[in-house]
Write a protein that holds these residues in place. Structure first.
Motif, PDB file in Angstrom:
ATOM      1  N   GLU A  65       0.794  -0.763  -0.133  1.00  8.82           N
ATOM      2  CA  GLU A  65      -0.023  -0.195  -0.073  1.00  8.82           C
ATOM      3  C   GLU A  65       0.773   1.506  -0.041  1.00  8.82           C
ATOM      4  OE1 GLU A  65      -3.686   2.263   2.598  1.00  8.82           O
ATOM      5  OE2 GLU A  65      -3.212   0.020   2.820  1.00  8.82           O
ATOM      6  N   LEU A  76      -4.055  -5.746  -3.183  1.00  5.25           N
ATOM      7  CA  LEU A  76      -3.910  -4.492  -2.940  1.00  5.25           C
ATOM      8  C   LEU A  76      -5.892  -4.499  -2.428  1.00  5.25           C
ATOM      9  CD1 LEU A  76      -1.497  -2.400  -4.956  1.00  5.25           C
ATOM     10  CD2 LEU A  76      -1.293  -2.496  -2.678  1.00  5.25           C
ATOM     11  N   ALA A 100      -6.767  -2.294   0.744  1.00  8.60           N
ATOM     12  CA  ALA A 100      -6.163  -0.001   0.553  1.00  8.60           C
ATOM     13  C   ALA A 100      -7.239  -0.523  -0.880  1.00  8.60           C
ATOM     14  CB  ALA A 100      -4.892  -0.665  -0.050  1.00  8.60           C
TER      15      ALA A 100
END
Length: 335
Positions: free
Chosen positions: A90, A146, A149
Motif C-alpha cells: 500500500e 491491494l 487498500a
C-alpha cells in the motif's frame, strides 16, 4: 482508436500483451477469418505518454512512445487503456499516486471520461482510474493483494476483488498484471464483437479466467487490527460449524455493524466473505495434502451440504474441489 497511456514504472508484460492482442485482432479481422467490417478503424492503436517522452519501465528499460497524449478527436468510439505498475504494498501505491505525473494522468483520464471515452486499467493502474471518480457508484476490481487498500481509499466503489475483469458502463478494470490480457479481450469483445475476441484468445492460447480468487493468498490480506486477528482465530477454531455475525461481533467486542465496517476497511470484504475465504483456504490445504474425500472436506470446514460447498469453493477458488485435487496431484507427480 485504442490508446495505451503509459507512465514510468509500467509493467512491460502488460503493455506488450495489450499491443499484441489488439494487433492480432486487427490482423484476424483483416484476413476475413471473422466478419468484423468496422474492426480496422476501431482497432488502430498507439502508445503515448503524457509529454511524448520515453518512459522507464518497471524493469528500468526505456520504452519509446508514438507521441504525447491528446484528447483531440477522441470520443465515445475510443478506448483509453492504462497498463499497471507493479506495486507490492500500500505504501508503494500511495507513493506512485502522489507523484506529479500520475496526478496529471488522473486529471487527463477524468477529462477523457467527460468526453465519453471508454477507460480501462489493470493491476495498480485501477487506483489511478478510481482517483478520477469515474468508478464511484460502480463495480470494479483490482489486483488482489491491494484489494483492502483499494476498498479503504475508494469506499464509493463497489469492489469485486475476486473478479478478473469487471465491466461498468464507461470503464473496465482488471486484476493483477497478467489480467491485462483478459482486460484487452474484454475491450475487443465490447468494441468489435465477442466472436473476434474469442478467435484472438484461441490463436494466442489464452484461457478463460473469470476469477482471480484462486491466486489469492490469505496471508497477504491480514492486518494488524487485534480485533480482526481475534475474529480470524475464532473462525479457524470453529470451521466445522455455522458461525453467526453476532458471535464474531462478540469476539471482537464491537457491534455487528462496527465489525462489518472494520472488516471491510481492513480486508476489503464482508465478515461472511472472510468466513468463506478461510473455509476455502483450509479446504484447499486438505485437498492438496490428504486423501480425505471432497464430501468429508466439506463437513470439516462447516458445510453440511456438499453441493453448497462445491458452489462456494468454485466461487472463491475459481475451480472445483476435484479440479484442485487433480491439479495438485499432477504437480506433485511432475516433481
Amino acid at each position: 482508436m485504442i490508446t495505451h497511456l503509459i507512465f514510468d514504472g509500467v509493467a512491460e508484460s502488460s503493455l506488450g500483451v495489450g499491443i499484441d492482442i489488439v494487433g492480432s485482432a486487427a490482423r484476424l479481422a483483416a484476413s476475413g477469418v471473422v466478419d468484423a467490417p468496422h474492426a480496422a478503424k476501431l482497432l488502430r492503436q498507439r502508445v503515448v505518454s503524457l509529454d511524448g517522452q520515453p518512459v522507464q519501465s518497471g524493469a528500468n528499460r526505456t520504452i519509446a512512445v508514438d507521441g504525447a497524449f491528446s484528447l483531440r478527436g477522441m470520443g465515445a468510439s475510443d478506448v483509453l487503456v492504462v497498463p499497471g505498475w507493479f506495486s507490492a504494498t500500500e505504501t508503494s501505491i500511495e507513493r506512485l499516486l502522489s507523484q506529479n505525473d500520475t496526478q496529471r494522468g488522473a486529471a487527463a483520464l477524468g477529462r477523457a471520461a467527460s468526453k465519453g471515452v471508454m477507460l480501462a486499467a489493470s493491476c495498480s493502474a485501477t487506483f489511478l482510474l478510481a482517483e478520477t471518480g469515474a468508478l464511484d457508484g460502480q463495480r470494479a476490481t483490482t489486483t488482489w493483494w491491494l484489494a483492502a487498500a483499494f476498498a479503504r481509499r475508494f469506499p464509493a466503489v463497489s469492489l469485486a476483488a475476486d473478479r478478473m475483469v469487471v465491466e461498468a458502463p464507461g470503464a473496465l478494470t482488471a486484476g493483477s498484471a497478467f489480467a491485462h490480457a483478459d482486460l484487452m479481450l474484454a475491450i475487443i469483445a465490447r468494441i468489435a464483437g465477442p466472436s473476434l475476441a474469442q478467435w484472438v484468445a484461441r490463436y494466442l492460447v489464452l484461457d478463460n479466467r473469470p476469477s482471480q480468487a484462486r491466486y489469492m493468498v490469505m496471508e497477504h490480506l491480514r492486518v494488524s487490527d487485534p480485533a480482526l486477528q481475534k475474529v480470524e482465530r475464532f473462525i479457524i477454531d470453529n470451521l466445522d460449524r455455522q458461525i453467526t455475525l453476532a458471535e464474531l461481533a462478540n469476539v471482537a467486542a464491537v457491534s455487528s455493524r462496527t465489525l462489518a465496517r472494520r472488516v471491510h476497511a481492513g480486508l476489503g470484504m464482508t465478515p461472511n466473505e472472510l468466513v468463506q475465504r478461510l473455509r476455502v483456504s483450509h479446504a484447499t490445504h486438505m485437498l492438496e495434502t490428504s486423501n480425505v474425500s471432497v464430501d468429508e472436506v466439506a463437513t470439516r470446514v462447516g458445510y453440511a451440504d456438499p453441493a453448497a460447498f462445491r458452489r462456494v469453493f468454485r466461487r472463491f477458488a475459481g475451480e472445483s474441489p476435484r479440479g484442485r485435487r487433480i491439479q495438485s496431484t499432477g504437480a506433485h507427480q511432475g516433481m
